[in-house]
Design a protein around this motif. Structure first.
Motif, PDB file in Angstrom:
ATOM      1  N   VAL A 249      15.922 -27.535 -16.121  1.00 52.91           N
ATOM      2  CA  VAL A 249      16.616 -26.516 -15.353  1.00 52.91           C
ATOM      3  C   VAL A 249      16.747 -25.454 -14.254  1.00 52.91           C
ATOM      4  O   VAL A 249      15.679 -24.785 -14.858  1.00 52.91           O
ATOM      5  CB  VAL A 249      17.751 -26.265 -16.243  1.00 52.91           C
ATOM      6  N   SER A 250      17.017 -25.080 -12.983  1.00 58.00           N
ATOM      7  CA  SER A 250      16.015 -24.507 -12.337  1.00 58.00           C
ATOM      8  C   SER A 250      17.858 -24.062 -11.687  1.00 58.00           C
ATOM      9  O   SER A 250      19.222 -24.790 -11.100  1.00 58.00           O
ATOM     10  CB  SER A 250      15.930 -25.074 -11.375  1.00 58.00           C
ATOM     11  N   PRO A 251      17.478 -22.702 -11.307  1.00 55.97           N
ATOM     12  CA  PRO A 251      18.210 -22.163 -11.015  1.00 55.97           C
ATOM     13  C   PRO A 251      18.324 -21.669  -9.919  1.00 55.97           C
ATOM     14  O   PRO A 251      17.687 -21.779  -9.270  1.00 55.97           O
ATOM     15  CB  PRO A 251      17.892 -19.891 -10.816  1.00 55.97           C
ATOM     16  N   VAL A 252      20.253 -21.919  -8.614  1.00 54.27           N
ATOM     17  CA  VAL A 252      20.170 -22.133  -7.775  1.00 54.27           C
ATOM     18  C   VAL A 252      21.459 -21.221  -7.424  1.00 54.27           C
ATOM     19  O   VAL A 252      21.852 -20.692  -7.428  1.00 54.27           O
ATOM     20  CB  VAL A 252      20.343 -23.569  -7.284  1.00 54.27           C
ATOM     21  N   GLU A 253      20.739 -20.695  -5.673  1.00 51.32           N
ATOM     22  CA  GLU A 253      22.536 -20.093  -4.975  1.00 51.32           C
ATOM     23  C   GLU A 253      24.026 -20.691  -5.046  1.00 51.32           C
ATOM     24  O   GLU A 253      23.517 -22.069  -5.314  1.00 51.32           O
ATOM     25  CB  GLU A 253      21.920 -20.171  -3.566  1.00 51.32           C
ATOM     26  N   GLN A 254      24.754 -20.095  -5.315  1.00 48.65           N
ATOM     27  CA  GLN A 254      26.495 -20.804  -5.424  1.00 48.65           C
ATOM     28  C   GLN A 254      26.165 -21.920  -3.973  1.00 48.65           C
ATOM     29  O   GLN A 254      25.813 -20.893  -3.159  1.00 48.65           O
ATOM     30  CB  GLN A 254      26.966 -19.972  -5.962  1.00 48.65           C
ATOM     31  N   PRO A 255      26.622 -22.728  -4.475  1.00 48.87           N
ATOM     32  CA  PRO A 255      26.581 -23.318  -2.586  1.00 48.87           C
ATOM     33  C   PRO A 255      28.119 -23.212  -2.242  1.00 48.87           C
ATOM     34  O   PRO A 255      29.098 -22.119  -2.602  1.00 48.87           O
ATOM     35  CB  PRO A 255      27.441 -25.203  -3.528  1.00 48.87           C
ATOM     36  N   SER A 256      27.714 -23.145  -0.692  1.00 47.51           N
ATOM     37  CA  SER A 256      28.912 -22.958   0.529  1.00 47.51           C
ATOM     38  C   SER A 256      30.590 -23.114  -0.138  1.00 47.51           C
ATOM     39  O   SER A 256      31.252 -22.349   0.093  1.00 47.51           O
ATOM     40  CB  SER A 256      28.490 -23.197   1.725  1.00 47.51           C
ATOM     41  N   ASP A 257      30.132 -24.138  -1.056  1.00 49.00           N
ATOM     42  CA  ASP A 257      31.495 -25.119  -1.530  1.00 49.00           C
ATOM     43  C   ASP A 257      31.804 -25.074  -2.531  1.00 49.00           C
ATOM     44  O   ASP A 257      31.057 -26.306  -2.691  1.00 49.00           O
ATOM     45  CB  ASP A 257      32.206 -26.269  -0.396  1.00 49.00           C
ATOM     46  N   PRO A 258      31.827 -24.139  -3.598  1.00 52.59           N
ATOM     47  CA  PRO A 258      32.122 -24.443  -4.797  1.00 52.59           C
ATOM     48  C   PRO A 258      33.001 -25.074  -5.709  1.00 52.59           C
ATOM     49  O   PRO A 258      32.910 -25.159  -6.858  1.00 52.59           O
ATOM     50  CB  PRO A 258      32.010 -23.206  -5.497  1.00 52.59           C
ATOM     51  N   TYR A 259      33.344 -25.679  -5.116  1.00 51.82           N
ATOM     52  CA  TYR A 259      34.565 -26.391  -6.033  1.00 51.82           C
ATOM     53  C   TYR A 259      34.071 -27.965  -5.529  1.00 51.82           C
ATOM     54  O   TYR A 259      33.703 -28.598  -4.594  1.00 51.82           O
ATOM     55  CB  TYR A 259      36.139 -26.185  -5.879  1.00 51.82           C
ATOM     56  N   GLU A 260      34.637 -28.808  -6.332  1.00 51.88           N
ATOM     57  CA  GLU A 260      35.281 -30.406  -5.963  1.00 51.88           C
ATOM     58  C   GLU A 260      36.187 -30.638  -5.876  1.00 51.88           C
ATOM     59  O   GLU A 260      37.444 -29.644  -6.503  1.00 51.88           O
ATOM     60  CB  GLU A 260      33.794 -30.867  -7.494  1.00 51.88           C
ATOM     61  N   TYR A 261      36.809 -31.800  -5.401  1.00 49.45           N
ATOM     62  CA  TYR A 261      38.174 -32.109  -5.086  1.00 49.45           C
ATOM     63  C   TYR A 261      38.432 -33.489  -5.520  1.00 49.45           C
ATOM     64  O   TYR A 261      37.144 -34.052  -5.924  1.00 49.45           O
ATOM     65  CB  TYR A 261      38.967 -32.179  -3.832  1.00 49.45           C
TER      66      TYR A 261
END
Length: 261
Positions: A249-261
């Motif tokens: 489990v690795s911490p990452v930055e929030q994605p530029s597009d955080p939602y899924e569609y």
């Protein structure tokens, strides 16, 4: 101009001004590439076109209404309305204008934020209504085939597979790597979560997959990348029959597009 006509004039000006303000704010969000934090990207072009049309249309409306009001005032003055009525109209108009201006300023100045882990908890992560999150049965139909490419599957897709298939043993051991934010559980586990947006952020629903790990669970709301394999859920009382047994489990930055569609 009668008092009722003046009231209609003020309301019309305020309405057109509100349309103009919201349209400008929407165009700004599109230029700043933040519009997808509020609506599904497939509606972005349509929304921006409407906003672009609304700006000149509302400006033209404001000019026409203002000129009409100016000409109306050239006639004989009529008795002024009661002081109490005038004060009420002024107060209500001022409050409405301030709310509109404040909303637009917030859109332009404040940094846009995504829906939070707390919101996900309030909207029931992984509720039964999300069992058809993929919007199609194709992934389930192809479940037994090793040729199926699942490398592009997100949290939404895997959660739907787990809920839709009746024989979860076919999924046990399937390796996957997914990114999402953390909704903590009560037993040291957590749910890897993403919001699924159908139309806009208002209708966004959280969907997630339980994760078990031997390491300390990450903090609520933290974005992480989970690498592991699907395994039987040790919590037999849970409706979710499978969880991710995390190898890392690795911490990452929030994605530029955080939602899924």
């Amino acid at each position: 101009m009668s008092s009722s006509e003046r009231t209609v004039l003020r309301r019309t000006l305020l309405g057109l001004g509100s349309v103009l303000a919201v349209a400008v704010g929407t165009l700004w969000l599109g230029i700043a590439d933040h519009l997808d934090l509020y609506i599904n990207p497939r509606y972005a072009t349509f929304t921006l076109v409407l906003a672009a049309v609304a700006v000149p249309a509302s400006i033209a409306g404001l000019v026409v209404v203002a000129r009409h009001g100016a000409h109306a005032h050239d006639g004989d003055p009529e008795p002024r309305p009661a002081e109490g009525g005038r004060l009420l109209h002024v107060v209500l108009g001022s409050v409405t204008a301030l709310v509109t201006i404040g909303t637009v300023v917030a859109m332009l100045v404040l940094p846009p934020t995504t829906l939070s882990a707390r919101t996900a908890q309030q909207r029931s992560v992984g509720s039964a209504s999300l069992s058809d999150a993929t919007g199609a049965g194709a992934p389930v139909t192809l479940l037994g085939s090793e040729s199926v490419d699942t490398s592009e599957y997100g949290v939404k897709d895997w959660a739907a597979l787990i809920r839709q298939t009746t024989d979860t043993t076919a999924l046990v051991g399937r390796k996957l790597t997914l990114t999402g934010f953390v909704v903590p559980g009560s037993d040291g586990s957590f749910t890897l979560t993403r919001f699924v947006v159908s139309c806009c952020a208002v209708d966004a629903q959280p969907v997630g997959i339980g994760v078990t790990t031997d390491d300390a669970s990450p903090q609520e709301g933290e974005w992480v990348r989970v690498e592991g394999a699907l395994a039987a859920n040790p919590d037999t009382a849970s409706d979710a029959r499978l969880v991710i047994r995390a190898a890392r489990v690795s911490p990452v930055e929030q994605p530029s597009d955080p939602y899924e569609y």
